[in-house]
Design an enzyme around this catalytic site. Structure first.
Site, short mmCIF file in Angstrom:
data_model
loop_
_atom_site.label_atom_id
_atom_site.label_comp_id
_atom_site.label_asym_id
_atom_site.label_seq_id
_atom_site.Cartn_x
_atom_site.Cartn_y
_atom_site.Cartn_z
N GLU A 146 7.85 -7.59 18.77
CA GLU A 146 8.57 -8.17 19.90
C GLU A 146 10.06 -8.05 19.56
O GLU A 146 10.42 -7.25 18.71
CB GLU A 146 8.11 -9.61 20.19
N MET A 147 10.94 -8.83 20.19
CA MET A 147 12.36 -8.54 20.01
C MET A 147 13.25 -9.77 19.77
O MET A 147 14.47 -9.63 19.80
CB MET A 147 12.89 -7.78 21.25
N GLY B 73 11.74 -14.79 27.40
CA GLY B 73 12.85 -13.86 27.58
C GLY B 73 13.25 -13.72 29.04
O GLY B 73 14.43 -13.72 29.38
N SER C 148 0.40 -8.10 25.23
CA SER C 148 0.39 -7.50 26.57
C SER C 148 0.13 -6.00 26.53
O SER C 148 -0.22 -5.40 27.55
CB SER C 148 1.72 -7.76 27.27
N ASP C 149 0.30 -5.39 25.36
CA ASP C 149 0.04 -3.96 25.23
C ASP C 149 -0.28 -3.65 23.77
O ASP C 149 -0.10 -4.50 22.90
CB ASP C 149 1.24 -3.13 25.70
N GLY D 114 6.45 -15.47 24.84
CA GLY D 114 6.71 -14.15 25.38
C GLY D 114 5.59 -13.18 25.10
O GLY D 114 4.54 -13.55 24.57
N SER D 115 5.83 -11.94 25.43
CA SER D 115 4.83 -10.89 25.23
C SER D 115 5.13 -10.14 23.94
O SER D 115 6.22 -10.21 23.38
CB SER D 115 4.83 -9.92 26.41
N GLU E 251 12.00 5.24 18.38
CA GLU E 251 11.71 6.63 18.02
C GLU E 251 11.51 6.77 16.52
O GLU E 251 11.86 7.77 15.92
CB GLU E 251 12.83 7.55 18.53
N ARG F 155 -1.74 -10.57 32.92
CA ARG F 155 -0.66 -11.18 32.13
C ARG F 155 -0.48 -12.65 32.51
O ARG F 155 -0.33 -13.50 31.65
CB ARG F 155 0.66 -10.44 32.36
N ARG G 61 10.13 -15.67 34.38
CA ARG G 61 8.99 -16.26 33.70
C ARG G 61 9.26 -17.73 33.37
O ARG G 61 8.36 -18.56 33.40
CB ARG G 61 8.64 -15.48 32.43
N ARG H 164 9.62 -19.96 21.23
CA ARG H 164 9.62 -18.73 22.03
C ARG H 164 8.24 -18.51 22.61
O ARG H 164 7.22 -18.61 21.91
CB ARG H 164 10.03 -17.54 21.18
N ARG I 278 24.88 -16.68 34.97
CA ARG I 278 24.52 -15.28 34.74
C ARG I 278 23.07 -14.96 35.09
O ARG I 278 22.48 -14.02 34.57
CB ARG I 278 24.82 -14.88 33.30
#
Length: 235
Positions: free
Chosen positions: A179-180, A20, A203-204, A89-90, A162, A217, A24, A87, A43
């Site tokens: 993740e996203m 992402g 990572s968390d 990533g974290s 939330e 990390r 990185r 992909r 960009r």
């Protein structure tokens, strides 16, 4: 050249790793690739092409979230002929038995919605990994001795969530981590006949509140990148 990727024809390899964070992507390219050249800075979304063990590889940042990932995955496949997209990533662990530094290999990706969901209308499409990449990644992780989990992950639309009730249900149904991006990557790859996989480092942790330091990390992310590269070129 496409709208969001300024690479020229022939600049993008058939195998693309997609973190992402563009920085990185720069770190991974400088750490793992030889004969390196930058092929995109449009960009600020950096992309690099080089070789790994003699194999051409592109590492292209995708940005945060599924809408951004969708742009880059579509253009990489449609305009540059990418055939394997992984992909890297974290992710945040959702299960008690998953710990920091573990690697998650996503067999499937759950989501509430994705940019591609409007195309399916009433159909609940099940985004899944390419099996050959999945199998090769598991073998690579086992060979390295990396603590790894294979299963379902959750691709969220929001970072600051939330909905504790939703997290509770995800955890109850065995989802390993959040993740996203992966669900949209798998959907775009399926649409265009490409192969896709997500390999993520924990990572968390959503249950314990633990999180890796920046130094930790970097070390754990190295394992993830090596697994992804080995999966792409199992030899």
């Amino acid at each position: 050249m496409s709208i969001h990727i300024g690479a020229s024809e022939g600049d993008i390899a058939e195998c693309v790793l997609m973190p992402g964070d563009p920085l990185r992507a720069k770190w991974a390219a400088e750490t793992f690739l030889s004969d390196l050249r930058q092929v995109n800075s449009t960009r600020g979304m950096l992309g690099f092409t080089g070789t790994w063990n003699g194999h051409p590889v592109t590492i292209q940042g995708s940005g945060m979230g599924m809408p951004s990932l969708s742009i880059y995955a579509n253009e990489l496949i449609r305009d540059y002929g990418a055939k394997r997209l992984i992909r890297i990533g974290s992710c945040g662990a959702m299960q008690a038995h998953v710990t920091l530094n573990d690697v998650i290999i996503a067999m499937t990706a759950t989501s509430t919605t994705t940019p591609s969901s409007t195309m399916m209308r009433e159909v609940n499409f099940a985004p899944c990994a390419d099996f050959a990449l999945l199998r090769a990644a598991v073998a690579a992780a086992e060979a390295k001795g990396t603590r790894t989990h294979v299963g379902n992950i959750y691709s969220s639309d929001t970072f600051y969530d939330e909905r504790p009730d939703l997290t509770e249900q995800m955890t109850r149904h065995g989802i390993l981590a959040v993740e996203m991006e992966a669900a949209e990557l798998y959907s775009v790859a399926a649409r265009h006949g490409a192969a896709a996989l997500a390999v993520c480092t924990v990572s968390d942790h959503l249950q314990t509140g633990e999180a890796l330091s920046a130094e930790a990390r970097e070390q754990s992310f190295s394992d993830m990148v090596e697994i992804a590269l080995t999966a792409a070129f199992p030899g």
